[in-house]
Design a protein around this motif. Structure first.
Motif, short mmCIF file in Angstrom:
data_model
loop_
_atom_site.label_atom_id
_atom_site.label_comp_id
_atom_site.label_asym_id
_atom_site.label_seq_id
_atom_site.Cartn_x
_atom_site.Cartn_y
_atom_site.Cartn_z
N LYS A 123 0.84 -1.21 0.00
CA LYS A 123 0.00 0.00 0.00
C LYS A 123 0.86 1.25 0.00
CE LYS A 123 -4.23 -1.24 2.40
NZ LYS A 123 -4.72 -1.23 3.79
N LEU A 124 1.91 1.20 0.79
CA LEU A 124 2.79 2.36 0.88
C LEU A 124 3.43 2.63 -0.47
CD1 LEU A 124 3.57 4.17 3.23
CD2 LEU A 124 5.65 2.87 3.47
N ALA A 125 3.81 1.56 -1.16
CA ALA A 125 4.40 1.74 -2.48
C ALA A 125 3.37 2.29 -3.45
CB ALA A 125 4.95 0.41 -2.98
N GLN A 126 2.12 1.92 -3.22
CA GLN A 126 1.07 2.37 -4.15
C GLN A 126 0.70 3.83 -3.93
OE1 GLN A 126 -1.93 -0.50 -3.36
NE2 GLN A 126 -1.45 -1.74 -5.16
N GLN A 127 0.58 4.20 -2.66
CA GLN A 127 -0.09 5.46 -2.41
C GLN A 127 0.79 6.54 -1.81
OE1 GLN A 127 -3.03 3.74 -0.01
NE2 GLN A 127 -4.29 3.06 -1.73
N GLY A 128 1.94 6.18 -1.31
CA GLY A 128 2.71 7.17 -0.57
C GLY A 128 3.32 8.25 -1.46
N SER A 129 3.93 9.21 -0.83
CA SER A 129 4.70 10.21 -1.56
C SER A 129 6.01 9.53 -1.99
CB SER A 129 5.00 11.38 -0.64
OG SER A 129 5.88 10.94 0.38
N VAL A 130 6.86 10.29 -2.65
CA VAL A 130 8.05 9.67 -3.22
C VAL A 130 8.88 8.97 -2.15
CG1 VAL A 130 10.21 10.09 -4.43
CG2 VAL A 130 8.15 11.30 -5.10
N LEU A 131 9.08 9.66 -1.03
CA LEU A 131 9.91 9.06 0.02
C LEU A 131 9.26 7.81 0.59
CD1 LEU A 131 11.51 11.83 2.22
CD2 LEU A 131 12.62 9.97 1.02
#
Lengths: 1026, 201
Positions: free
Chosen positions: A27-35
């Motif tokens: 999910k983090l890879a899908q939705q997060g900001s670049v960092l």
């Protein structure tokens, strides 16, 4: 979230399960900001593996990021693709990654190349069409991208060096530029230009130049340059040097370079730095087979290394000594190895080294029999139960089969019995189980050799073993078996029965069976003498490998309505169709039911593949024992002759020398240390300087020890031909020929029986006369007009069983001064028959022609067909090989060599395509439907149809596939077509095609993993070539 | 090919692990344990290479390690890699790693390495390793590019948590703190208002 993810990574690293966080990483890879994305991708690549289900959720994100305009995002996506990516999803991202190869930023290009490398590793067939793009990457103006592409090339070249010879020049030029310092200064490391790149290039060059003089010549100059440049005293230059050395010794040798390389090895070995010393020893080990004198030069250093405090160095030294062992220094070297073994505690080292000692002891049992027995005893007691099981097996076989002289055999066995009896008198509790098993077997078989030894005595000693609680049931079985062999006298019998009685109520079935057997045999003396004849330990038993004695039983059972036998994989398929769990125990019933399957459905391909897979097993067990008396005699005679020819005076004195020297070393403890070392050196390296003398002796001694026994009973003809290579008198040859020539008729009878079952090679002698009369056989595909009379004539030499079948044109493989080789592929229903025609094109006769083929990808009958003589011009012999593709691959390379008495060996190679192994599979639509659902491995791909103007694209495409690939078109329904085919080993593959808008969507399914992949590649080619 | 990079301390506690070939979790831990067992027994004055061990790929398996202060850096490679090359690669990557960890000082002296730095900057270390060793392959990259990567990373970090983003973060922090309080205030206010309203009642 980011912090939490990093903590989850930390937890996983410490070994705690954190699977709950996987989905959040995605999910983090899908939705997060670049960092956050970056942490997400990192976590995913650390947590998951290629076939993890959650990875599918990532595919869309990767696709999105690949198309992003943000460089960092693209970078991250490519990084994760090159780390883990599901195999099935490669077609989805492949075009995007390919696009990135032309990106303006070099870092993106580099990562794209690496991603493609990853794709190549996991699914080589799907990236086959972009090989030319790799070439572009190799010529990239950025060195980083070029470096990345080298990894792909290293892999490709490792697989098939032939196809990339043309690139040698480019690699040499690149290396020249790198060595010459043409790269930007950024790439320097300790002022060495791009060292890792240099190493990579050197490795590639080694692969390319291996056994190829022409290619090697191109690289001599640059290698010399590299050697010269690498003179700064730093680790990394030594790394390059080492790689350079390996290349120089791998490629076609050039004396000048070898000299320089030898000097460099000296630098390594003499270096005070321990790492360099280690590498020096490694290099020596690598080199010493080609040039034993190098070891002589450094003998003092090697001796010092033997006493080094670092066990790794010590082990490496022993490895080196192992390579230079010969008949004269073997006892010293083995002594050193055993010393090391006694101190070492590492299990892996023990296993490895014990194997080596055993090998040496078997190879050179020369000095004295007692030495051999002692060494083996030491091995068994040190190696214990961790060593490879074939060591005791080999040892026992050696004892049982014996050498060439009976007296020597007797002595050896007697020695073994003596030493074991004395061992049993001492405390046996510390001995490993394997050793006890060996002891009991030897005592059981051979204790009668020792005069004055009562069997009862032996039984009693063995009985004591059983009292020990520490020994395993397996060992107990061995002991009981030994006892039952010893029950010759009533005294012994009574003792043995007492022991056995204790075990008749034992819980372990094997042990119990052994005990009951012993009791029964004790009661029935007649039976015992029949089952266990006293001197019958090496009488070869006739074993009916086809189990034909069960035929009656099977046909009775069938008549009574029993179900016919089905091979296990067929049953498993049926089971999986019925969606029932399948349980293991089918393996056991395999051998018994072989005859059943050959009786009931001999024609079905599954049965055939089963029996061919079985043949390995059978060969191991029974077949070798059939070797009869009349075959054995000429063999023995031949070896005796060879023995007589061997000037015995050569090794006798050198023997004594070795003994006396080793004795000297043992006595010279008082003398100062240096002296001692020198003597050790002389005893270690004895025989090396005069290796011309030592080597053949070693090899011949090995040949004598193992009696050559043919693999198969039906091949008496061949073995006779083999033995003819030993005897040199022409009269013997004539006799052999007389035996051989009338054979073909009954030979082909016997082999045609054996061929389907054993996958054997048929040897057909085609004499001139038969070729004249048999030249007009009905051929399915008359060969194309070949100008040369010889070749057009060749297909007629094929045996009658193959004449009606489809076959390819005859192609010439290679031709030397006197021999010409051509090959022809015959597409039999259950195998690809490769016919190799050997024709004599010289005027004189050629003797002892032998042809040997091998292949990594295919199952090739392991044998060498030998023809005794090709007497006159245009005399042709045919050698037939039945090839079956076990593991599917897009292509398979068959290598072979032909040698004959008068001429150098000619080698050839032949590339076979998967298509050669594909046969149509006739099915009805319903059967197809059922099978389709039951197969688990599938691949889908869209292919571009080039000709848009065609009326019926599907029809045209299907016909093209059918013609090119031998597929069976099952049905055409509207815009969809279904086809079926099978691999010759009997495994099916189903295809489903349908067209839409100029594309052909192909969907393949099969029960085996790689078949759809490989077949798809050929479909692609067939459609493109259309 | 490099099969795995393991960093653990003198007591065998893993500090950073990266496998380039899939192993199940418990297998990974076993590999770490066995590797530690093999490596820790060795003195500092013996060679840095080890062969054998049956866990990864059998005989085609080498361990190349370096020991800095309290940390072991172990690379597990197959036979195609050059021992000395990898040994220097370890040195290079440690330099990179500590360049990233001690951003400001660029402290190349890694004799006084602190384990804690590795633990607290684990993700950054992974990113740098990704650039040096991609998918198990040693990549010759130029020094400047790695330095650029490191700097890019720092810039990104700063742009989020550093000076440039500080006002925005302060604002959002204040907002977040206020949000739950606002309704409470109102409620209290209401009550307060109501109370006086009620009191005359």
């Amino acid at each position: 979230m980011k912090e939490i993810m990093v903590r989850a990574i930390y937890c996983e690293m410490l070994g705690y399960e954190a699977s709950f966080s996987y989905i959040h990483a995605i999910k983090l890879a899908q939705q997060g900001s670049v960092l956050e994305k970056r942490v997400g991708y990192l976590a995913v690549s650390l947590f998951l593996h290629e076939s993890h289900d959650l990875l599918l959720l990532l595919v869309n994100t990767v696709l999105k990021d690949l198309q992003s305009t943000n460089l960092i995002e693209v970078c991250m996506a490519l990084t994760v693709v090159s780390q883990i990516f599901p195999k099935d999803m490669i077609p989805a991202v492949l075009p995007l990654v390919e696009d990135k190869l032309t990106h303006s930023k070099e870092i993106i290009r580099r990562k794209a190349v690496l991603a493609l490398y990853k794709f190549y590793l996991i699914a080589p067939n799907q990236v086959q069409h972009i090989h030319d793009k790799f070439r572009k990457a190799l010529c990239d103006k950025d060195p980083g991208v070029m470096t990345a592409s080298l990894h792909i090339y290293l892999k490709l070249i490792k697989e098939s060096p032939e196809s990339y010879k043309d690139l040698t020049d480019s690699f040499v030029t690149i290396l020249k530029q790198v060595v010459g310092g043409k790269l930007p200064v950024d790439f320097n490391y300790h002022s060495v230009p791009a060292p890792w790149l240099q190493m990579q290039l050197l490795r590639i060059l080694a692969l390319l130049g291996k056994e190829d003089q022409r290619t090697s010549e191109m690289m001599y100059e640059v290698l010399d340059e590299s050697l010269r440049r690498a003179e700064i005293n730093h680790n990394i230059t030594y790394a390059i040097l080492y790689e350079c050395l390996k290349t120089i010794y791998t490629i076609h040798p050039k004396s000048e370079l070898l000299e320089k390389a030898a000097k460099c090895i000296g630098k390594f070995v003499l270096s005070p730095k321990i790492n360099l010393k280690y590498l020096g020893l490694k290099a020596l080990t690598y080199v010493v087979q080609q040039d034993p004198n190098l070891a002589l030069q450094h003998q003092m250093t090697i001796i010092e290394c033997l006493d080094h405090s670092d066990p790794i160095i010590k082990r490496e030294t022993l490895e080196l000594l192992y390579r230079i062992t010969n008949g004269q220094n073997v006892s010293v070297i083995v002594e050193k190895m055993l010393d090391f073994l006694r101190l070492s505690k590492d299990e892996y080292t023990t296993i490895d080294l014990v194997g080596k000692v055993a090998e040496l002891a078997e190879k050179y049992p020369f000095p004295y029999n007692s030495w051999f027995i002692q060494t083996m005893n030491a091995i068994f007691s040190i190696g214990g139960d961790v060593m490879q099981p074939d060591i005791p097996n080999n040892f026992l076989r050696l004892l049982a089969e014996g050498f060439d002289s009976d007296e020597e055999d007797r002595q050896l066995r007697l020695l073994a019995v003596d030493s074991y009896l004395s061992l049993l008198e001492c405390d046996t509790s510390g001995l490993p189980q394997r050793f006890l098993q060996v002891i009991s077997w030897v005592l059981g078989e051979f204790s009668f050799l020792k005069e004055g030894l009562e069997p009862a005595d032996v039984v009693e000693r063995l009985g004591k073993l059983l009292d020990d609680d520490a020994i395993t049931t397996e060992t107990r079985c061995w002991v009981l078996a030994a006892m039952s062999k010893l029950c010759g006298s009533s005294d012994a019998l009574c003792k043995a029965e007492k022991v056995a009685h204790k075990y008749t109520s034992c819980l372990d079935t094997a042990l119990r069976q052994q005990a009951v057997e012993l009791e029964l045999l004790g009661r029935d003396v007649d039976l015992r003498t029949r089952v266990l004849p006293q001197h019958g330990f090496c009488v070869w038993l006739q074993v009916d490998s086809s189990l034909s004695f069960l035929d009656g039983f099977v046909s009775d059972a069938l008549a009574r309505g029993a179900a016919p036998y089905k091979p296990p994989h067929q049953r498993q398929e049926e089971l999986s169709q019925e969606k029932i769990l399948n349980f293991e125990p089918y393996g056991l019933s395999l051998p018994v039911s072989l005859s059943a399957c050959s009786l009931t459905d001999r024609q079905s391909p599954t049965a055939l593949s089963l029996s061919s897979s079985l043949s390995n097993l059978l060969k191991l067990e029974g077949v070798k024992r059939v070797w009869g008396k009349q075959g054995y005699l000429p063999e023995k005679q031949a070896t005796e002759e060879a023995l007589a020819q061997e000037p015995s005076s050569i090794f006798a004195p050198s023997h004594q020398q070795a003994c006396s020297e080793s004795q000297q070393t043992t006595f010279s403890t008082i003398v100062e240390q240096d002296q001692e070392k020198r003597q050790l050196a002389s005893s270690l390296f004895v025989g090396l300087g005069s290796q011309n003398l030592g080597k053949p002796e070693a090899s011949s001694s090995q040949r004598f020890r193992r009696k050559v026994r043919p693999e198969d009973p039906s091949d008496v003809n061949r073995s006779l031909a083999v033995s003819s290579s030993f005897s040199h008198s022409s009269s013997a040859l004539d006799v052999l020929l007389d035996n051989a020539i009338p054979d073909p008729t009954n030979l082909s009878d016997s082999t045609s029986e054996a061929v389907p079952a054993v996958g054997n090679t048929e040897v057909v002698e085609a004499s001139e006369v038969s070729s004249l009369s048999g030249g007009s056989g009905p051929l399915a595909q008359p060969s194309s007009q070949v100008e040369r009379g010889l070749e057009s004539d060749l297909p007629s030499r094929l045996p009658a069983t193959l004449v009606g079948l489809l076959r390819s044109d005859v192609e010439e493989l290679c031709s030397g001064e006197s021999l010409s080789l051509s090959a022809c592929k015959v597409f039999d229903a259950d195998a690809l028959v490769l016919a190799i025609f050997l024709s004599n094109i010289s005027d004189s006769s050629i003797q002892e022609v032998s042809c040997l083929i091998s292949s990594e990808q295919l199952k090739v009958p392991e044998m060498c067909s030998t023809f005794s003589v090709l007497s006159f011009y245009l005399n042709v012999v045919v050698s037939l090989y039945r090839l079956v593709m076990e593991a599917p691959g897009t292509q398979a390379i068959v290598r072979g060599s032909v040698s004959c008495a008068s001429q150098a060996t000619q080698s050839f190679s032949l590339t076979l395509s998967l298509v050669d192994f594909i046969r149509p599979l006739p099915l009805t639509t319903e059967e197809y439907g059922k099978m389709w659902l039951s197969f688990s491995h599938d691949v889908k791909q869209n292919l571009m149809l080039l000709k848009h103007e065609e009326e019926d694209q599907l029809e045209a495409a299907l016909t093209a596939l059918k013609e090119k690939l031998c597929l069976h078109i099952v049905d055409v329904i509207g815009a969809e077509g279904i086809m079926a085919c099978q691999l010759v080993s009997g495994r099916p593959c189903l295809l489903h095609c349908h067209t839409h808008g100029g594309m052909l969507a192909i969907w393949l399914r099969s029960p085996i993993a790689d078949l759809p992949d490989c077949l798809l590649y050929h479909c692609q080619k067939a459609i493109q070539e259309r | 090919m490099i099969k795995a990079i393991l960093i653990f301390n003198n007591h065998g506690k893993p500090r950073l692990i990266r496998f380039y070939q899939y192993f199940a979790e418990d297998m990974q831990q076993q590999i770490i344990r066995e590797t530690f067992h093999l490596v820790s027994k060795r003195d500092d004055n013996v060679c840095n290479f080890l062969e054998g061990g049956s866990l990864i790929g059998g005989s085609d398996y080498k361990l190349i390690y370096r020991h800095y202060a309290t940390l072991y850096f172990v690379f597990c490679v197959d036979s195609s890699e050059s021992e000395l090359g990898i040994l220097d690669l370890i040195q290079v990557s440690t330099i990179y790693i500590f360049m990233t960890v001690f951003v400001e000082t660029l402290d190349k002296c890694f004799e006084n390495v602190c384990e804690l730095d590795l633990i607290f900057h684990m993700d950054k270390v992974h990113y740098i390793l990704q650039e040096v060793v991609m998918g198990g392959m040693v990549l010759e990259t130029n020094m400047n590019e790695i330095v650029a990567q490191v700097e890019l990373q720092n810039r990104m970090e700063k742009s989020e948590g550093g000076l440039s983003a500080a006002p925005a973060r302060a604002v959002s922090a204040v907002k977040n703190m206020n949000l739950p309080e606002i309704p409470r205030n109102i409620n209290i206010g209401d009550i307060n208002i109501k109370v006086p309203n009620l009191s005359p009642f």
